[in-house]
Motif scaffolding. Structure first.
Motif: not given
Length: 310
Positions: A189-199
């Protein structure tokens, strides 16, 4: 970018913000949201999240919402971050993977209470976050949203210390380059994290790569950003990106082609007074379900994927 171009861009973005503010409804009366939703007795829901879906007011008002909020030591309130935690918990619960002996992997866990809760249920958890240096540069340490290690995740009120010590491990992990040592999990899982990976592409690729960490038939549940403003114009690169409907549809297409099962997306906007309220900077502690971000109307979305082979 020249000074004139920068000025023109700033004026354009501020104009968009003003238009959003003018279009938004004023804050609903306190009687609609203050001290609500009611902190009623509840239990895990039955088929509460059959679909990947966006955050809406009605979800907060279901009995399972108050149940999960209490289990992770949170008060019930209309806030999209709390919705994300409940979405992850309820989605994994109804898919039968929160059970003794299961193995779970958390990405970008920050200061979440989820690892402690999973551990309290007998689940073996590998919690991960970026390095301290990366977190400092991104501002996550200053905002107290980074896990420097296992101790930062302990919640004695949720999980007895001895059980936490046994069931939780911690590792540094770059979500853009998941190490091959992280394999064989029943869920991640991840919670509001993968929008911060650069693109946008990096975020979509992370979701796809996260499936490599799972056993056949394992479940990935992730939450992120969703722009309700446009299926065209967005923030595609940078520290925080905004995913459009078409981006999630592309993700579903790519994963489905590889044999994985993506819970169908429900992009239907809510129609309650909280759904019609647009929170603007400085953001309120509540209600905070729909927000204005860089000229976009955004909310949270939850994505559910089952790895092929189950």
């Amino acid at each position: 970018m020249t000074r004139l171009e920068h000025l023109n861009h700033s004026i354009f973005m501020e104009a968009k913000e003003i238009k959003l503010m003018l279009a938004a409804h004023t804050l609903p009366p306190a009687s609609v949201w203050k001290g609500k939703p009611e902190n009623i007795e509840g239990a895990p829901g039955v088929n509460a999240f059959p679909m990947s879906t966006i955050c809406r007011q009605d979800s907060f008002e279901q009995p399972h919402f108050a149940y999960w909020a209490r289990r992770i030591g949170e008060g019930v309130r209309y806030h999209r971050k709390l919705w994300e935690f409940v979405f992850v918990l309820q989605s994994l619960w109804e898919r039968g993977v929160i059970k003794p002996g299961a193995k779970g992997l958390g990405f970008g866990v920050g200061q979440e209470a989820l690892p402690a809760f999973f551990a309290s249920q007998g689940v073996r958890i590998m919690a991960t976050d970026m390095t301290a240096e990366q977190a400092a540069r991104a501002g996550w340490i200053a905002s107290n949203e980074h896990a420097a290690g296992k101790a930062a995740l302990a919640r004695p009120g949720i999980c007895p210390p001895e059980l936490f010590e046994t069931n939780v491990d911690f590792s540094v992990c770059d979500m853009n380059a998941i190490p091959e040592t992280l394999r064989g999990f029943d869920f991640c899982w991840s919670a509001c994290a993968f929008e911060h990976l650069g693109s946008i592409e990096a975020g979509l690729q992370f979701v796809e790569n996260s499936l490599d960490t799972l056993k056949p038939g394992g479940w990935a549940v992730h939450t992120s950003e969703y722009t309700m403003s446009s299926n065209d114009v967005t923030i595609a690169t940078g520290d925080t990106v905004l995913f459009r409907k078409r981006d999630y549809e592309e993700l579903a297409r790519r994963l489905t082609e590889k044999g994985h099962h993506v819970a169908p997306f429900d992009f239907t906007p809510g129609d309650g007074p909280i759904d019609r309220y647009l929170d603007i900077l400085p953001y309120r502690p509540e209600p905070h379900v729909i927000m204005a971000l860089w000229g976009h109307q955004t909310t949270s979305i939850g994505v559910i994927v089952q790895k092929a082979g189950g």
